[in-house]
Design a protein around this motif. Structure first.
Motif, mmCIF file in Angstrom:
data_model
loop_
_atom_site.group_PDB
_atom_site.id
_atom_site.type_symbol
_atom_site.label_atom_id
_atom_site.label_comp_id
_atom_site.label_asym_id
_atom_site.label_seq_id
_atom_site.Cartn_x
_atom_site.Cartn_y
_atom_site.Cartn_z
ATOM 1 N N LYS A 6 -15.591 -4.233 -67.910
ATOM 2 C CA LYS A 6 -16.279 -3.114 -68.554
ATOM 3 C C LYS A 6 -15.803 -1.776 -67.979
ATOM 4 O O LYS A 6 -15.485 -0.849 -68.716
ATOM 5 N N SER A 7 -15.734 -1.680 -66.655
ATOM 6 C CA SER A 7 -15.255 -0.442 -66.018
ATOM 7 C C SER A 7 -13.789 -0.196 -66.326
ATOM 8 O O SER A 7 -13.382 0.923 -66.632
ATOM 9 N N ASP A 8 -12.983 -1.248 -66.241
ATOM 10 C CA ASP A 8 -11.555 -1.118 -66.519
ATOM 11 C C ASP A 8 -11.330 -0.651 -67.957
ATOM 12 O O ASP A 8 -10.579 0.297 -68.206
ATOM 13 N N TYR A 9 -11.987 -1.280 -68.903
ATOM 14 C CA TYR A 9 -11.844 -0.892 -70.308
ATOM 15 C C TYR A 9 -12.341 0.537 -70.544
ATOM 16 O O TYR A 9 -11.732 1.295 -71.296
ATOM 17 N N ALA A 10 -13.465 0.891 -69.932
ATOM 18 C CA ALA A 10 -14.010 2.241 -70.103
ATOM 19 C C ALA A 10 -13.010 3.281 -69.612
ATOM 20 O O ALA A 10 -12.741 4.275 -70.304
ATOM 21 N N LEU A 11 -12.442 3.045 -68.451
ATOM 22 C CA LEU A 11 -11.481 3.998 -67.904
ATOM 23 C C LEU A 11 -10.225 4.079 -68.768
ATOM 24 O O LEU A 11 -9.707 5.169 -69.017
ATOM 25 N N ASP A 78 -18.036 8.467 -61.827
ATOM 26 C CA ASP A 78 -18.956 8.763 -62.937
ATOM 27 C C ASP A 78 -18.887 7.666 -63.995
ATOM 28 O O ASP A 78 -19.915 7.233 -64.529
ATOM 29 N N VAL A 79 -17.683 7.228 -64.295
ATOM 30 C CA VAL A 79 -17.484 6.230 -65.347
ATOM 31 C C VAL A 79 -18.030 4.870 -64.905
ATOM 32 O O VAL A 79 -18.751 4.209 -65.659
ATOM 33 N N ILE A 80 -17.710 4.465 -63.698
ATOM 34 C CA ILE A 80 -18.203 3.177 -63.201
ATOM 35 C C ILE A 80 -19.724 3.164 -63.186
ATOM 36 O O ILE A 80 -20.351 2.199 -63.622
ATOM 37 N N ARG A 81 -20.326 4.236 -62.707
ATOM 38 C CA ARG A 81 -21.795 4.304 -62.676
ATOM 39 C C ARG A 81 -22.380 4.254 -64.086
ATOM 40 O O ARG A 81 -23.438 3.665 -64.308
ATOM 41 N N ARG A 119 -16.309 5.836 -52.442
ATOM 42 C CA ARG A 119 -16.522 7.215 -52.897
ATOM 43 C C ARG A 119 -15.319 8.094 -52.558
ATOM 44 O O ARG A 119 -14.970 8.992 -53.323
ATOM 45 N N ASP A 120 -14.702 7.848 -51.390
ATOM 46 C CA ASP A 120 -13.539 8.646 -50.979
ATOM 47 C C ASP A 120 -12.444 8.622 -52.030
ATOM 48 O O ASP A 120 -11.706 9.591 -52.184
ATOM 49 N N VAL A 121 -12.321 7.538 -52.750
ATOM 50 C CA VAL A 121 -11.303 7.444 -53.798
ATOM 51 C C VAL A 121 -11.912 7.758 -55.159
ATOM 52 O O VAL A 121 -11.438 8.636 -55.886
ATOM 53 N N PHE A 122 -12.958 7.062 -55.543
ATOM 54 C CA PHE A 122 -13.500 7.145 -56.900
ATOM 55 C C PHE A 122 -14.057 8.510 -57.271
ATOM 56 O O PHE A 122 -14.053 8.882 -58.438
ATOM 57 N N GLU A 123 -14.565 9.254 -56.309
ATOM 58 C CA GLU A 123 -15.115 10.567 -56.637
ATOM 59 C C GLU A 123 -14.049 11.655 -56.644
ATOM 60 O O GLU A 123 -14.284 12.736 -57.149
ATOM 61 N N GLN A 124 -12.880 11.368 -56.090
ATOM 62 C CA GLN A 124 -11.787 12.349 -56.075
ATOM 63 C C GLN A 124 -10.927 12.293 -57.327
ATOM 64 O O GLN A 124 -10.337 13.289 -57.722
ATOM 65 N N VAL A 125 -10.818 11.117 -57.929
ATOM 66 C CA VAL A 125 -9.908 10.929 -59.050
ATOM 67 C C VAL A 125 -10.627 11.222 -60.363
ATOM 68 O O VAL A 125 -11.690 10.667 -60.635
#
Length: 152
Positions: A6-11, A78-81, A119-125
């Motif tokens: 779901k996350s992969d497809y959303a992104l 944001d997308v994963i959440r 968060r160090d990665v996911f919130e920066q990208v």
């Protein structure tokens, strides 16, 4: 961490939208075709993203989906959440809400540290960076380590 389909497809769908410069909505059918995402699954994902305010839909002959925010304002986190909930959960609870007995209390710190690392990665990208193929140096430097590519 396990990244859900779901996350992969959303992104993947959102990167496709962010890469478009014409501002014209794109149909779910086209997004699914371009990214190899099953239509029914993509519709459910787009509904989750709409509820989170990431995308909006437009009805009519020239309808479809488009970003509701600038792509540089939407992070991977944001997308994963939006589609899967918290980045790290333990039995469906946030790590700070889990309690352990004295001998296992240290485990809560492991979960909190893991969340911080994600968060160090996911919130920066952002979607913009991914659509442009230009990730932040702090992220690309992590992929430069040969060990990062090895399954353990």
């Amino acid at each position: 961490m396990r990244v859900s389909a779901k996350s992969d497809y959303a992104l993947r769908a959102l990167i496709e939208m962010a890469g478009r410069t014409d501002g014209v909505p794109v149909s779910a059918e086209e997004l699914g075709r371009l990214q190899g995402i099953p239509h029914g699954f993509l519709q459910a994902i787009l509904a989750d993203l709409r509820r989170a305010g990431v995308v909006v839909s437009q009805r009519g002959q020239s309808g479809g989906w488009r970003l509701n925010r600038e792509p540089e304002e939407v992070s991977v986190a944001d997308v994963i959440r939006a589609v899967d909930g918290p980045l790290v959960s333990v039995y469906g609870l946030r790590p700070e809400s889990v309690s352990y007995n004295e001998s296992a209390a240290v485990l809560q710190h492991v979960w909190i540290a893991a969340r911080s690392s994600l968060r160090d990665v996911f919130e920066q990208v952002t979607l913009r960076q991914m659509a442009d193929g230009k990730l932040p140096k702090a992220v690309t430097s992590r992929t430069g380590d040969e060990d990062a590519w090895q399954p353990h």
